[in-house]
Design a protein around this motif. Structure first.
Motif, mmCIF file in Angstrom:
data_model
loop_
_atom_site.group_PDB
_atom_site.id
_atom_site.type_symbol
_atom_site.label_atom_id
_atom_site.label_comp_id
_atom_site.label_asym_id
_atom_site.label_seq_id
_atom_site.Cartn_x
_atom_site.Cartn_y
_atom_site.Cartn_z
ATOM 1 N N UNK A 31 0.825 -1.195 0.000
ATOM 2 C CA UNK A 31 0.000 0.000 0.000
ATOM 3 C C UNK A 31 0.870 1.260 0.000
ATOM 4 N N UNK A 32 1.855 1.283 0.903
ATOM 5 C CA UNK A 32 2.708 2.468 0.999
ATOM 6 C C UNK A 32 3.983 2.119 1.755
ATOM 7 N N UNK A 34 6.854 4.002 4.338
ATOM 8 C CA UNK A 34 7.039 5.169 5.195
ATOM 9 C C UNK A 34 8.455 5.200 5.755
ATOM 10 N N UNK A 48 5.894 9.528 3.280
ATOM 11 C CA UNK A 48 5.129 8.388 2.831
ATOM 12 C C UNK A 48 5.186 8.343 1.316
ATOM 13 N N UNK A 92 3.454 -0.647 4.575
ATOM 14 C CA UNK A 92 2.062 -0.965 4.861
ATOM 15 C C UNK A 92 1.579 -1.976 3.847
ATOM 16 N N UNK A 99 -6.982 -6.246 7.272
ATOM 17 C CA UNK A 99 -6.543 -4.915 7.645
ATOM 18 C C UNK A 99 -5.070 -4.698 7.341
ATOM 19 N N UNK A 100 -4.741 -3.468 6.963
ATOM 20 C CA UNK A 100 -3.364 -3.125 6.674
ATOM 21 C C UNK A 100 -2.631 -2.761 7.957
ATOM 22 N N UNK A 101 -1.379 -3.196 8.058
ATOM 23 C CA UNK A 101 -0.564 -2.785 9.185
ATOM 24 C C UNK A 101 0.870 -2.590 8.725
ATOM 25 N N UNK A 102 1.643 -1.879 9.544
ATOM 26 C CA UNK A 102 3.024 -1.575 9.197
ATOM 27 C C UNK A 102 3.961 -2.676 9.648
ATOM 28 N N UNK A 104 8.065 -3.060 10.105
ATOM 29 C CA UNK A 104 9.249 -2.218 10.188
ATOM 30 C C UNK A 104 10.521 -2.990 9.877
#
Lengths: 114, 112
Positions: A31-32, A34, A48, A92, A99-102, A104
């Protein structure tokens, strides 16, 4: 399983140098991406990125995303001692649920010496 | 200025104690997250909550539980603290559908 790999893990430079931090990723339904800067406490948001090839810029910092090769770079020009921090890359994505989550990376510790 | 506030900056607890880490956000965000951060391992997701009374396990939930009775508050509970839970704990929140997380300043927990 989503994966984010940052390199180098640590870097020591002198004031005025230019640095490039790398982030590669494997993620389901990207999705993205960051970038965060973390000094002694809370990570603070930098950029982002969602589209390939479009550079985001803020002062001496800039970042770009390559969705084909699955990586991003963060550039810092004319480094200052205040740039010393851990730089976190996060992606993401949608993995194992609705559901989307980050996710790291481990971070790059940048030390800028006067 | 929007904020995520973690109740303690530093905590020292004994092995076997029940520990509560509190996180409050004032941004009316639906989603809240607990991470732990360790040298060489980065940020790892413990638990998250997409809304009040909802919770989902993250990547490393063992030894932890959470509570979300109100939208603004997300608590991390260590039922019986152990030395391997010594770590920096970071809380974060975001609005549903957005990617940008806002982080708290962290709680450095030492279990002795």
């Amino acid at each position: 399983e989503d994966k984010v790999v940052q390199s180098p893990l640590s870097l020591v430079v002198h004031e005025g140098d230019t640095v490039t931090l790398n982030c590669s990723y494997e993620v389901t339904n990207f999705r993205s991406l960051l970038w965060y800067k973390q000094e002694k406490k809370a990570p603070t948001f930098l950029f982002m990125l969602t589209s390939s090839g479009i550079e985001k810029k803020s002062g001496r910092l800039s970042s770009i995303l390559d969705k084909k090769e699955l990586f991003s770079i963060l550039n810092i020009t004319a480094t200052q001692t205040g740039d010393s921090a851990v730089y976190l890359c996060a992606v993401s994505g949608q993995s194992g649920g609705s559901n989307y989550k980050l996710t790291f990376g481990k971070g790059t510790l940048l030390t800028v010496n006067p | 200025d929007v904020k995520v506030t973690q109740s303690s900056r530093y905590l020292v607890k004994r092995t076997g104690e029940k520990v509560f880490l509190e996180c409050v956000q004032d941004m009316d965000h639906e989603n809240m997250f607990w991470y732990r951060q360790d040298p060489g391992l980065g940020l790892r997701l413990i638990y998250f909550s997409y809304d009040v009374k909802m919770k989902e396990k993250g990547d490393i939930p063992e030894g932890y539980s959470v509570s979300r009775e109100k939208k603004e508050r997300f608590s991390l509970i260590l039922e019986s603290a152990s030395t391997n839970q010594t770590s920096m704990y970071l809380c974060a929140s975001r609005r549903t559908g957005r990617s940008i997380y806002t982080f708290g300043s962290g709680t450095r927990l030492t279990v002795v």
